[in-house]
Design a protein around this motif. Structure first.
Motif, PDB file in Angstrom:
ATOM      1  N   PRO A 116       0.792  -1.489  -0.126  1.00 19.45           N
ATOM      2  CA  PRO A 116       0.086   0.037  -0.015  1.00 19.45           C
ATOM      3  C   PRO A 116       0.701   1.230   0.047  1.00 19.45           C
ATOM      4  O   PRO A 116       0.582   2.289  -0.415  1.00 19.45           O
ATOM      5  CB  PRO A 116      -0.759  -0.110   1.272  1.00 19.45           C
ATOM      6  CG  PRO A 116      -0.989  -1.604   1.326  1.00 19.45           C
ATOM      7  CD  PRO A 116       0.357  -2.126   1.165  1.00 19.45           C
ATOM      8  N   ASP A 117       2.150   1.156   0.630  1.00 13.95           N
ATOM      9  CA  ASP A 117       3.024   2.465   0.518  1.00 13.95           C
ATOM     10  C   ASP A 117       3.181   2.925  -0.854  1.00 13.95           C
ATOM     11  O   ASP A 117       3.284   4.224  -1.248  1.00 13.95           O
ATOM     12  CB  ASP A 117       3.994   2.166   1.313  1.00 13.95           C
ATOM     13  CG  ASP A 117       4.083   2.278   2.815  1.00 13.95           C
ATOM     14  OD1 ASP A 117       3.098   2.638   3.212  1.00 13.95           O
ATOM     15  OD2 ASP A 117       4.820   1.362   3.513  1.00 13.95           O
ATOM     16  N   PHE A 118       3.458   2.057  -1.764  1.00 17.27           N
ATOM     17  CA  PHE A 118       3.790   2.430  -3.005  1.00 17.27           C
ATOM     18  C   PHE A 118       2.801   3.049  -3.792  1.00 17.27           C
ATOM     19  O   PHE A 118       2.631   3.773  -5.075  1.00 17.27           O
ATOM     20  CB  PHE A 118       4.444   1.043  -3.864  1.00 17.27           C
ATOM     21  CG  PHE A 118       5.696   0.596  -3.403  1.00 17.27           C
ATOM     22  CD1 PHE A 118       6.908   1.412  -3.653  1.00 17.27           C
ATOM     23  CD2 PHE A 118       5.672   0.053  -2.374  1.00 17.27           C
ATOM     24  CE1 PHE A 118       8.077   0.941  -3.137  1.00 17.27           C
ATOM     25  CE2 PHE A 118       6.814  -0.511  -1.731  1.00 17.27           C
ATOM     26  CZ  PHE A 118       8.118  -0.014  -2.019  1.00 17.27           C
ATOM     27  N   PHE A 119       1.255   2.943  -3.413  1.00 18.86           N
ATOM     28  CA  PHE A 119       0.253   3.469  -4.004  1.00 18.86           C
ATOM     29  C   PHE A 119      -0.341   4.657  -3.181  1.00 18.86           C
ATOM     30  O   PHE A 119      -1.620   5.259  -3.733  1.00 18.86           O
ATOM     31  CB  PHE A 119      -0.865   2.457  -4.021  1.00 18.86           C
ATOM     32  CG  PHE A 119      -0.395   1.343  -5.251  1.00 18.86           C
ATOM     33  CD1 PHE A 119      -0.755   1.488  -6.516  1.00 18.86           C
ATOM     34  CD2 PHE A 119       0.295   0.312  -4.676  1.00 18.86           C
ATOM     35  CE1 PHE A 119      -0.514   0.454  -7.614  1.00 18.86           C
ATOM     36  CE2 PHE A 119       0.707  -0.560  -5.670  1.00 18.86           C
ATOM     37  CZ  PHE A 119       0.216  -0.555  -7.039  1.00 18.86           C
ATOM     38  N   GLY A 120       0.480   5.020  -2.046  1.00 20.88           N
ATOM     39  CA  GLY A 120      -0.066   6.190  -1.238  1.00 20.88           C
ATOM     40  C   GLY A 120      -1.388   5.893  -0.593  1.00 20.88           C
ATOM     41  O   GLY A 120      -2.352   6.793  -0.287  1.00 20.88           O
ATOM     42  N   LEU A 121      -1.595   4.431  -0.189  1.00 18.30           N
ATOM     43  CA  LEU A 121      -2.988   3.902   0.327  1.00 18.30           C
ATOM     44  C   LEU A 121      -2.827   3.804   1.831  1.00 18.30           C
ATOM     45  O   LEU A 121      -1.576   3.399   2.135  1.00 18.30           O
ATOM     46  CB  LEU A 121      -3.463   2.917  -0.325  1.00 18.30           C
ATOM     47  CG  LEU A 121      -3.821   3.008  -1.910  1.00 18.30           C
ATOM     48  CD1 LEU A 121      -4.056   1.724  -2.355  1.00 18.30           C
ATOM     49  CD2 LEU A 121      -5.032   3.784  -2.172  1.00 18.30           C
ATOM     50  N   PRO A 122      -3.684   3.786   2.433  1.00 17.62           N
ATOM     51  CA  PRO A 122      -3.642   3.653   4.021  1.00 17.62           C
ATOM     52  C   PRO A 122      -3.382   2.158   4.543  1.00 17.62           C
ATOM     53  O   PRO A 122      -2.984   2.009   5.582  1.00 17.62           O
ATOM     54  CB  PRO A 122      -4.983   4.446   4.801  1.00 17.62           C
ATOM     55  CG  PRO A 122      -5.952   4.014   3.395  1.00 17.62           C
ATOM     56  CD  PRO A 122      -5.239   4.132   2.406  1.00 17.62           C
ATOM     57  N   ASP A 123      -4.071   1.209   3.657  1.00 19.11           N
ATOM     58  CA  ASP A 123      -3.950  -0.212   4.091  1.00 19.11           C
ATOM     59  C   ASP A 123      -4.325  -1.175   3.091  1.00 19.11           C
ATOM     60  O   ASP A 123      -4.591  -0.918   1.891  1.00 19.11           O
ATOM     61  CB  ASP A 123      -5.041  -0.405   5.220  1.00 19.11           C
ATOM     62  CG  ASP A 123      -6.341   0.328   4.967  1.00 19.11           C
ATOM     63  OD1 ASP A 123      -6.909  -0.242   3.753  1.00 19.11           O
ATOM     64  OD2 ASP A 123      -7.116   0.850   5.813  1.00 19.11           O
ATOM     65  N   GLY A 124      -4.203  -2.522   3.310  1.00 18.60           N
ATOM     66  CA  GLY A 124      -4.357  -3.497   2.465  1.00 18.60           C
ATOM     67  C   GLY A 124      -6.062  -3.443   1.966  1.00 18.60           C
ATOM     68  O   GLY A 124      -6.111  -4.059   0.710  1.00 18.60           O
ATOM     69  N   PHE A 125      -7.050  -2.956   2.567  1.00 22.15           N
ATOM     70  CA  PHE A 125      -8.020  -3.095   1.885  1.00 22.15           C
ATOM     71  C   PHE A 125      -8.330  -1.840   0.781  1.00 22.15           C
ATOM     72  O   PHE A 125      -9.004  -2.340   0.135  1.00 22.15           O
ATOM     73  CB  PHE A 125      -9.323  -2.681   3.252  1.00 22.15           C
ATOM     74  CG  PHE A 125      -9.162  -3.515   4.372  1.00 22.15           C
ATOM     75  CD1 PHE A 125      -9.768  -4.778   4.303  1.00 22.15           C
ATOM     76  CD2 PHE A 125      -8.513  -3.205   5.525  1.00 22.15           C
ATOM     77  CE1 PHE A 125      -9.936  -5.743   5.477  1.00 22.15           C
ATOM     78  CE2 PHE A 125      -8.602  -4.150   6.513  1.00 22.15           C
ATOM     79  CZ  PHE A 125      -9.192  -5.230   6.656  1.00 22.15           C
TER      80      PHE A 125
END
Length: 429
Positions: A116-125
């Protein structure tokens, strides 16, 4: 002088509870504290006076993510104390069990915690919404790893079939054949996902690590080998204490390991890859080169790629072992009851896990020392944060928070299971 304090009370998407305090002044770093505040668990004291046969199952309870590593390091140390070595099919079965743990642990980190870090997202969901097929395949990889551990160990978490000298029971001829289709699918899928992940935007952050891992002459190391130190040769496992030491720091309940001659070091996937690249299966080695890794990698962000390499390697080896499995005459070898001290070191998903035990003539434990990978990597993780201090000093609040978390998550610290989220407080002075 401009001073900035970055206080991260709880780090998200790591297996455990930790915090970070960075003190910055004039764009530079004054101090870094990676604070582990979970209470001490005192396993080494708990083991004293117990039967040597209790040690593997007790130490496996240290971690629900990598219990196989604790089982194996304990068994190797206690077999060393007894003067025996497990070989042949039993050794292969141990490696097969370890493959299952590498697969499920690395897949958890790659697809739910790190990616998720590589997409700027907060979590796996959130990642599952944006990249559903990638997450779906990643979770299937993890499920296969869990199924492999459960098949050999009796259950997928804290397996119960391992003992000093071997196993309590082993599968019969043909009992692993039904696993082969999933293992072959996993090997091919891990290689495909490695090629996909190689296109991700990796920050330019190479570090001059001292890399430490097992090194085996014939195989990618899991359970056996000598300890290799980059630019420092190799040493026997029983010489661990002569070269590495742990110390207590006031801001953490976890000990931090250092080289006795001074300096920090890193164990784990980057170290194993550096010391054992040529021991990868040919197809895995070729895929690693195609992904742009080269024979060594010192960019912690690219540890995601190296973990995918190790997932593919674990599937490749698991396929070979399961396809050729033939059970031994007995599930374990006899373990003589003698007094002695034994050393064991195996490669947990996060790095080298060292155990040392002293046993008396009655088979009772007199002393125990356990050095987990995370305690060996903590000081190096602080070094990564210090190296990025100049950037952290200039970033806005939200970006500083995200970068600090990423730097820690690169190394997949295993503190204990945690679901906390992060708040960042910035004080200007």
């Amino acid at each position: 002088m401009a001073r900035r304090i970055i206080e991260i009370p709880e780090i998200s998407r790591v297996e455990g509870q930790g915090a970070v305090t960075l003190r910055l002044r004039d764009g530079g770093v004054e101090s870094v504290e990676l604070r582990i505040f979970e209470p001490p668990r005192l396993f080494e004291a708990l083991l004293r006076g117990r039967s040597r046969f209790d040690a593997p199952d007790i130490t496996a309870r240290i971690c629900g993510i990598c219990p196989v590593a604790y089982l194996m390091s304990a068994c190797h140390a206690l077999e060393s104390a007894a003067g025996i070595r497990v070989d042949g099919p039993l050794r292969s079965l141990r490696r097969l069990l370890y493959c299952g743990e590498w697969i499920e642990s690395h897949a958890l980190h790659v697809f739910l915690l790190h990616l998720p870090d590589f997409f700027g997202l907060p979590d796996g969901f959130a990642l599952a919404v944006q990249e559903p097929e990638v997450v779906r395949r990643g979770l299937r990889l993890k499920a296969i790893g869990n199924a492999l551990v459960a098949r050999l160990g009796g259950r997928s978490i804290h397996p119960v079939s391992v003992r000093i000298g071997g196993f309590y029971r082993v599968p019969g001829r043909g009992d692993l054949d039904d696993l082969l289709p999933d293992l072959r699918w996993g090997r091919d899928t891990a290689l495909e996902l490695l090629g996909w992940a190689a296109q991700l935007p990796f920050p330019d952050f190479d570090r001059d690590y001292t890399l430490v891992s097992l090194q085996h002459p014939d195989e990618y190391p899991m359970c056996e080998g000598r300890i290799a130190i980059s630019n420092g040769g190799t040493l026997a496992v029983e010489d661990f204490d002569a070269h590495f030491t742990e110390e207590q720091v006031p801001w953490s309940t976890a000990l931090q390991a250092h080289l006795r001659e001074g300096g920090t070091y890193l164990c784990g996937p980057l170290a194993r890859y550096h010391h054992n690249f040529e021991r990868l299966a040919p197809t895995v080695q070729a895929a690693a080169l195609a992904a742009g890794l080269g024979p060594s990698c010192t960019n912690p962000y690219k540890s995601l790629l190296v973990r995918l390499v190790e997932i593919a390697q674990a599937f490749d080896e698991a396929t070979r072992i399961a396809a050729s499995w033939s059970p031994p005459p007995a599930p374990f070898v006899d373990v003589p009851q003698v007094a002695g001290t034994g050393h064991g070191c195996t490669e947990a998903p996060r790095g080298s896990l060292y155990h040392r035990y002293s046993v008396d003539e009655a088979g009772l434990l007199l002393d125990a020392t356990i050095v987990p990978p995370t305690s060996q990597n903590l000081a190096t993780m602080e070094g990564d944060l210090a190296a990025a201090g100049g950037q952290l000093a200039t970033l806005p609040r939200r970006e500083a928070r995200l970068l600090a978390q990423r730097l820690v998550r690169n190394h997949d610290p295993c503190i204990s299971c945690s679901t906390h989220f992060l708040e960042l407080h910035v004080e200007e002075a």
